[in-house]
Design an enzyme around this catalytic site. Structure first.
Site, PDB file in Angstrom:
ATOM      1  N   LYS A 284       0.820  -1.210   0.000  1.00 18.65           N
ATOM      2  CA  LYS A 284       0.000   0.000   0.000  1.00 18.65           C
ATOM      3  C   LYS A 284       0.854   1.260   0.000  1.00 18.65           C
ATOM      4  O   LYS A 284       2.046   1.232   0.271  1.00 18.65           O
ATOM      5  CB  LYS A 284      -1.015  -0.036   1.147  1.00 18.65           C
ATOM      6  CG  LYS A 284      -2.176  -0.976   0.791  1.00 18.65           C
ATOM      7  CD  LYS A 284      -3.331  -0.957   1.749  1.00 18.65           C
ATOM      8  CE  LYS A 284      -4.434  -1.879   1.208  1.00 18.65           C
ATOM      9  NZ  LYS A 284      -5.476  -2.150   2.184  1.00 18.65           N
ATOM     10  N   ARG A 319      -3.400 -10.346   4.622  1.00 18.06           N
ATOM     11  CA  ARG A 319      -3.844 -10.307   3.212  1.00 18.06           C
ATOM     12  C   ARG A 319      -2.696  -9.750   2.379  1.00 18.06           C
ATOM     13  O   ARG A 319      -2.356  -8.573   2.508  1.00 18.06           O
ATOM     14  CB  ARG A 319      -5.093  -9.425   3.121  1.00 18.06           C
ATOM     15  CG  ARG A 319      -5.733  -9.376   1.743  1.00 18.06           C
ATOM     16  CD  ARG A 319      -6.998  -8.518   1.758  1.00 18.06           C
ATOM     17  NE  ARG A 319      -7.631  -8.494   0.453  1.00 18.06           N
ATOM     18  CZ  ARG A 319      -7.282  -7.668  -0.526  1.00 18.06           C
ATOM     19  NH1 ARG A 319      -6.316  -6.786  -0.339  1.00 18.06           N
ATOM     20  NH2 ARG A 319      -7.913  -7.711  -1.693  1.00 18.06           N
TER      21      ARG A 319
HETATM   22  N1  HH2 Z   1      -7.567  -3.837   0.857  1.00 17.46           N
HETATM   23  C1  HH2 Z   1      -7.920  -3.825  -0.445  1.00 17.46           C
HETATM   24  C2  HH2 Z   1      -8.992  -4.616  -0.888  1.00 17.46           C
HETATM   25  N2  HH2 Z   1      -9.669  -5.413  -0.041  1.00 17.46           N
HETATM   26  N3  HH2 Z   1      -9.983  -6.254   2.148  1.00 17.46           N
HETATM   27  C3  HH2 Z   1      -9.650  -6.270   3.441  1.00 17.46           C
HETATM   28  N4  HH2 Z   1     -10.321  -7.046   4.307  1.00 17.46           N
HETATM   29  N5  HH2 Z   1      -8.620  -5.508   3.931  1.00 17.46           N
HETATM   30  C4  HH2 Z   1      -7.900  -4.687   3.133  1.00 17.46           C
HETATM   31  O1  HH2 Z   1      -6.994  -3.982   3.635  1.00 17.46           O
HETATM   32  C5  HH2 Z   1      -8.235  -4.626   1.736  1.00 17.46           C
HETATM   33  C6  HH2 Z   1      -9.307  -5.446   1.270  1.00 17.46           C
HETATM   34  C7  HH2 Z   1      -7.188  -2.954  -1.419  1.00 17.46           C
HETATM   35  O2  HH2 Z   1      -6.075  -3.629  -1.929  1.00 17.46           O
HETATM   36  P1  HH2 Z   1      -6.050  -4.449  -3.296  1.00 17.46           P
HETATM   37  O3  HH2 Z   1      -7.095  -5.508  -3.338  1.00 17.46           O
HETATM   38  O4  HH2 Z   1      -4.673  -4.961  -3.483  1.00 17.46           O
HETATM   39  O5  HH2 Z   1      -6.308  -3.378  -4.413  1.00 17.46           O
HETATM   40  P2  HH2 Z   1      -7.603  -2.897  -5.205  1.00 17.46           P
HETATM   41  O6  HH2 Z   1      -8.625  -2.416  -4.247  1.00 17.46           O
HETATM   42  O7  HH2 Z   1      -7.079  -1.784  -6.071  1.00 17.46           O
HETATM   43  O8  HH2 Z   1      -8.128  -4.043  -6.012  1.00 17.46           O
END
Ligand code: HH2
Length: 340
Positions: A284, A319
């Protein structure tokens, strides 16, 4: 709901050492211990006290073993591999489009040590636009069908929408991971409760499009705690038991770098909710800001550092994008600490 100003909050000062003696309490059924706590109040500086000062109900919540989620025991940290089947996710967007690519990526994650895989069809990065339901379903349904048949570990779906969740569950998903903490779609909480589905409720301030516009808190750690506390109570009222609920402070969701760091520093506070904790800090933006690394895929070492600190605080779900690197770091950390 406003929390009373004089409320006490108790954070275990977790020790990854071998049991330090008679006075040490076991954290949430894990191999970690604590014999001191930090008492937090909104109107006073934090105070360190012996664990014996805990009110009995908080002591019970902090020490009770957590029930397995989707068959995964929670006496040690579990690695949740991130599989975004989106064109625009901030780090892996466009990498796993189409069931064949997604299946390959999921299989590699499992070979590299992922305990579960989280499939998302809508980016919730800062500034992301909402995705129509049909598009989200068309992304996640074939992916979940393909990977649940193949990989042999549980799958969760990262969605805020009840109709997407229903399709995902029919396709084989076993947990709903909702970045809005089941506040976005009023139908989703009832659906999860009726079907006794495990959920991960995450804290977020604002929606993805605007959440990074000057987020503000009275006290970020206690405000996030109160939000999660209220959401857990609401779900319990709907009939979902506490041991089906995973809580997540929502790193990067309506938070400045200082807010993220404050939450990570005191993450063990959330054990007092009596639920497993999930942290998603992987790659992040705050890691980029601290290290000066612009490109998200190059933030691996910083992400592994966060995962290791979280494991030391007893966080049950990590995660992550970088499964083998995280697995290796956790194996060495556990061996040095003498954990079983
Ligand atoms: N962060 C993201 C998405 N889902 N779910 C939980 N429970 N906790 C988190 O911190 C979290 C999440 C954002 O990260 P990412 O999926 O890598 O990116 P994007 O939202 O751009 O798909």
């Amino acid at each position: 709901m406003d929390a009373p100003q004089d409320r006490d909050y108790y954070r275990p000062l977790v020790c990854a050492d071998i049991d330090s003696g008679k006075s040490a309490l076991r954290l949430a059924g894990s191999s970690l211990h604590f014999d001191r706590i930090e008492r937090l109040r909104r109107d006073e500086p934090p105070k360190v006290l012996p664990a014996a000062a805990l009110p009995p109900e908080v002591r019970d919540r902090l020490t009770a073993p957590r029930a397995p989620i989707m068959g995964l025991t929670l006496d040690r940290p579990r690695i949740m591999g991130i599989l975004n089947v989106t064109p625009d996710s901030f780090s892996d967007g466009g990498h796993h489009e189409g069931p064949a690519h997604a299946m390959h990526a999921a299989r590699r994650m499992v070979e590299n040590g992922a305990d579960l895989v989280d499939v998302g069809g809508e980016s919730t990065r800062p500034g992301a636009a909402p995705v129509p339901v049909e598009v989200e379903i068309s992304r996640i349904e074939p992916t979940i069908q393909a990977i649940t048949a193949m990989i042999g570990v549980p799958v969760s779906v990262d969605t805020r929408k009840a109709c997407v969740a229903q399709v995902a569950v029919a396709a084989g998903a076993g947990m709903i991971n909702d970045v809005s903490g089941l506040t976005f779609d009023p139908v989703l909480a009832g659906y999860c409760a009726r079907n006794d589905l495990p959920v991960c409720i995450m804290h977020s301030q604002g929606d993805p499009q605007t959440m990074q516009d000057n987020p503000r808190y009275d006290d970020v750690v206690l405000d996030v705690y109160d939000f999660l506390d209220e959401r857990v109570a609401h779900l319990e009222q709907l009939g979902l038991s506490r041991d089906r609920i995973v809580v997540d402070p929502g790193i990067g969701f309506g938070k400045t770098e200082a807010h993220n760091l404050a939450l990570l520093r005191r993450v063990s506070l959330f054990h007092a909710l009596g639920c497993p904790i999930l942290v998603g800090a992987s790659r992040k933006r705050f890691i980029g800001r601290i290290t000066g690394v612009e490109e998200a895929p190059r933030r691996v070492s910083g992400s592994v550092a966060v995962a290791q600190v979280m494991a030391g605080q007893g966080v049950q779900f990590l995660r992550v994008h970088d499964v083998p690197e995280t697995r290796q770091a956790l194996a060495v950390w556990a061996a040095i600490a003498g954990l079983d």
